[in-house]
Design a protein around this motif. Structure first.
Motif, PDB file in Angstrom:
ATOM      1  N   GLN A  24       0.832  -1.193   0.000  1.00  0.00           N
ATOM      2  CA  GLN A  24       0.000   0.000   0.000  1.00  0.00           C
ATOM      3  C   GLN A  24       0.871   1.249   0.000  1.00  0.00           C
ATOM      4  O   GLN A  24       1.976   1.269   0.559  1.00  0.00           O
ATOM      5  CB  GLN A  24      -0.909   0.001   1.224  1.00  0.00           C
ATOM      6  CG  GLN A  24      -2.075  -0.988   1.107  1.00  0.00           C
ATOM      7  CD  GLN A  24      -3.074  -0.832   2.236  1.00  0.00           C
ATOM      8  OE1 GLN A  24      -3.221  -1.732   3.061  1.00  0.00           O
ATOM      9  NE2 GLN A  24      -3.766   0.291   2.267  1.00  0.00           N
ATOM     10  N   GLY A  25       0.375   2.293  -0.657  1.00  0.00           N
ATOM     11  CA  GLY A  25       1.132   3.533  -0.754  1.00  0.00           C
ATOM     12  C   GLY A  25       2.050   3.587  -1.963  1.00  0.00           C
ATOM     13  O   GLY A  25       2.777   4.564  -2.144  1.00  0.00           O
ATOM     14  N   GLU A  26       2.022   2.552  -2.798  1.00  0.00           N
ATOM     15  CA  GLU A  26       2.839   2.536  -4.013  1.00  0.00           C
ATOM     16  C   GLU A  26       1.937   2.561  -5.239  1.00  0.00           C
ATOM     17  O   GLU A  26       0.773   2.121  -5.187  1.00  0.00           O
ATOM     18  CB  GLU A  26       3.739   1.303  -4.055  1.00  0.00           C
ATOM     19  CG  GLU A  26       4.790   1.284  -2.956  1.00  0.00           C
ATOM     20  CD  GLU A  26       5.720   0.100  -3.045  1.00  0.00           C
ATOM     21  OE1 GLU A  26       6.817   0.178  -2.464  1.00  0.00           O
ATOM     22  OE2 GLU A  26       5.357  -0.911  -3.693  1.00  0.00           O
ATOM     23  N   ALA A  27       2.473   3.077  -6.354  1.00  0.00           N
ATOM     24  CA  ALA A  27       1.669   3.211  -7.573  1.00  0.00           C
ATOM     25  C   ALA A  27       2.511   2.985  -8.811  1.00  0.00           C
ATOM     26  O   ALA A  27       3.722   3.266  -8.818  1.00  0.00           O
ATOM     27  CB  ALA A  27       1.019   4.592  -7.628  1.00  0.00           C
ATOM     28  N   LEU A  28       1.871   2.493  -9.831  1.00  0.00           N
ATOM     29  CA  LEU A  28       2.445   2.397 -11.170  1.00  0.00           C
ATOM     30  C   LEU A  28       1.826   3.510 -11.999  1.00  0.00           C
ATOM     31  O   LEU A  28       0.604   3.672 -12.013  1.00  0.00           O
ATOM     32  CB  LEU A  28       2.136   1.039 -11.796  1.00  0.00           C
ATOM     33  CG  LEU A  28       2.558   0.839 -13.258  1.00  0.00           C
ATOM     34  CD1 LEU A  28       4.059   0.612 -13.329  1.00  0.00           C
ATOM     35  CD2 LEU A  28       1.812  -0.335 -13.883  1.00  0.00           C
ATOM     36  N   PHE A  29       2.654   4.277 -12.692  1.00  0.00           N
ATOM     37  CA  PHE A  29       2.160   5.430 -13.452  1.00  0.00           C
ATOM     38  C   PHE A  29       2.184   5.157 -14.951  1.00  0.00           C
ATOM     39  O   PHE A  29       3.133   4.583 -15.490  1.00  0.00           O
ATOM     40  CB  PHE A  29       3.019   6.668 -13.161  1.00  0.00           C
ATOM     41  CG  PHE A  29       2.725   7.830 -14.071  1.00  0.00           C
ATOM     42  CD1 PHE A  29       1.579   8.590 -13.904  1.00  0.00           C
ATOM     43  CD2 PHE A  29       3.583   8.157 -15.116  1.00  0.00           C
ATOM     44  CE1 PHE A  29       1.293   9.653 -14.748  1.00  0.00           C
ATOM     45  CE2 PHE A  29       3.308   9.215 -15.964  1.00  0.00           C
ATOM     46  CZ  PHE A  29       2.165   9.966 -15.775  1.00  0.00           C
ATOM     47  N   SER A  30       1.124   5.579 -15.611  1.00  0.00           N
ATOM     48  CA  SER A  30       1.113   5.617 -17.072  1.00  0.00           C
ATOM     49  C   SER A  30       0.475   6.927 -17.484  1.00  0.00           C
ATOM     50  O   SER A  30      -0.638   7.240 -17.051  1.00  0.00           O
ATOM     51  CB  SER A  30       0.331   4.448 -17.660  1.00  0.00           C
ATOM     52  OG  SER A  30       0.425   4.465 -19.081  1.00  0.00           O
ATOM     53  N   GLY A  31       1.180   7.689 -18.301  1.00  0.00           N
ATOM     54  CA  GLY A  31       0.707   9.025 -18.622  1.00  0.00           C
ATOM     55  C   GLY A  31       0.063   9.133 -19.978  1.00  0.00           C
ATOM     56  O   GLY A  31       0.276   8.319 -20.871  1.00  0.00           O
ATOM     57  N   SER A  32      -0.739  10.137 -20.110  1.00  0.00           N
ATOM     58  CA  SER A  32      -1.236  10.552 -21.410  1.00  0.00           C
ATOM     59  C   SER A  32      -0.168  11.412 -22.066  1.00  0.00           C
ATOM     60  O   SER A  32       0.548  12.144 -21.389  1.00  0.00           O
ATOM     61  CB  SER A  32      -2.530  11.352 -21.242  1.00  0.00           C
ATOM     62  OG  SER A  32      -2.803  12.103 -22.396  1.00  0.00           O
ATOM     63  N   SER A  33      -0.054  11.317 -23.374  1.00  0.00           N
ATOM     64  CA  SER A  33       0.948  12.115 -24.089  1.00  0.00           C
ATOM     65  C   SER A  33       0.674  13.606 -24.000  1.00  0.00           C
ATOM     66  O   SER A  33       1.530  14.422 -24.316  1.00  0.00           O
ATOM     67  CB  SER A  33       0.993  11.700 -25.566  1.00  0.00           C
ATOM     68  OG  SER A  33       1.383  10.361 -25.691  1.00  0.00           O
TER      69      SER A  33
END
Length: 376
Positions: free
Chosen positions: A136-145
């Motif tokens: 908990q408290g961790e995240a995987l990021f994927s961004g919009s261009s």
């Protein structure tokens, strides 16, 4: 061959205008394709890149993840179905978050939170860098261009819940928004904090991994029939069913078709007119021994040079333009897209030259001995 290049040099102005016209049309084609690809990827990436083989919706949601709400009991029913080897609840909601290290003007950002089991079918199948959340408290990021990226190690606070980005994935955003994949428990905490009280937080979807050798489409149909109130889709169907994707794809496809037609018409008309204008010279060439093949080859070489050069110039200008406006359009030019477009343009140019070729084939060398129909 030499005649073809000499004619281009002698009529450089006319051939240059056609080359620039082709370059402009290619620029428009590639530019629209790049922007459309980025927009579509921002809408579909979250599902298209998912590790889930099948996605289960609330039947009343009409295949829209944003309106789907499932009861907690559904996951147990799905997990007990044949050919299902793993399941994960998937919660979807848009929050306002703050990113550490951002300027005050950009500190607040809209983020798409995706809650699920990081080790189950709720996260992207491929990780670009870093790792999946393991606590908990961790995240995987994927961004919009269209948005600034959030780097590994940065902290994002959503409704008082802090997430440390530990990994990134490419082209896995939902709703053209910066997307954080977090443990489902954290998604529940953020949702309860926004509500201001402890509430039951239902998943939006259930992600499903199917057994090896099983057909995801068959499993999806079986789940839909066997479980009341749900509709299951395999991943490709889920992507195609996203609201707006079909309309966007269809609209841009019509635009591409019109531009390709314009390329063919402009090229065909130009070379047909050019052939008519130089018909006397072609008659003389035939009269002194040039074969039809030689004359046709000259026309086709000119088509390849002009159209090919125009396509290359258009591709280069598009790449530079997209690089300069990346912050505005969020798009870049892919080599495969440029190569395919250039190839199609070249083929269309050759096909469009059929009128000029037929005009060449109709030339009779005997006309060299006549003047306006009167034999000399």
């Amino acid at each position: 061959m030499f005649v073809a290049f000499k004619e281009i040099r002698r009529s450089l102005g006319r051939f240059s205008l056609l080359t620039m016209a082709v370059a402009l049309l290619v620029l428009l084609l590639l530019f629209f394709q790049a922007v459309a690809g980025t927009l579509t990827s921002g809408l579909t990436g979250g599902l298209e890149s998912s590790s889930a083989d099948v996605l289960v919706y609330d039947q009343q949601a009409r295949r829209n993840p944003a309106t789907s709400i499932l009861s907690p009991e559904v996951e147990a029913e799905v997990a007990a179905a044949p050919d299902v080897v793993a399941t994960s609840p998937i919660g979807l909601s848009v929050f306002t978050g703050t990113v550490d290290g951002s300027s005050s003007a950009d500190a607040e950002v809209d983020v798409q939170l995706v809650g699920g089991d990081p080790s189950g079918p709720s996260v992207p199948a491929d990780i670009a860098s870093g790792r999946l959340p393991s606590a908990q408290g961790e995240a995987l990021f994927s961004g919009s261009s269209f948005d600034s990226p959030i780097e590994i190690g940065q902290q994002v606070k959503v409704e008082g819940v802090s997430f440390k980005v530990v990994g990134t994935a490419d082209d896995a955003a939902f709703n053209v928004l910066p997307t954080l994949y977090v443990p489902y428990e954290d998604y529940v905490l953020a949702s309860q904090a926004r509500a201001g009280k402890s509430i039951d937080v239902a998943p939006s979807l259930i992600g499903v991994s199917v057994a090896k050798g099983a057909d995801p489409a068959e499993v999806a149909r079986s789940l839909t029939k066997s479980i009341d109130g749900v509709e299951a889709l395999d991943r490709s169907e889920a992507v195609a069913a996203l609201p707006g994707v079909g309309q966007i794809t269809q609209s841009f496809s019509i635009l591409y078709l019109l531009l390709y037609i314009v390329v063919a018409l402009v090229t065909g008309v130009f070379f047909l007119i050019l052939t008519v204008q130089k018909e006397d010279a072609l008659v003389l060439l035939r009269a002194v021994g040039a074969s039809s093949r030689d004359v046709i080859a000259s026309v086709l070489i000119q088509v390849l040079v002009v159209v090919g050069l125009g396509a290359l110039i258009g591709s280069a200008v598009t790449a530079g333009l997209l690089a300069l406006t990346r912050d505005v359009f969020g798009a870049g030019l892919q080599l495969s897209t440029a190569a395919l477009t250039v190839g199609v343009i070249l083929v269309l140019g050759l096909v469009a030259s059929v009128g000029a070729v037929r005009r060449v084939l109709a030339i009779d060398p005997i006309n060299a001995t006549t003047n306006r129909g009167i034999r000399t």
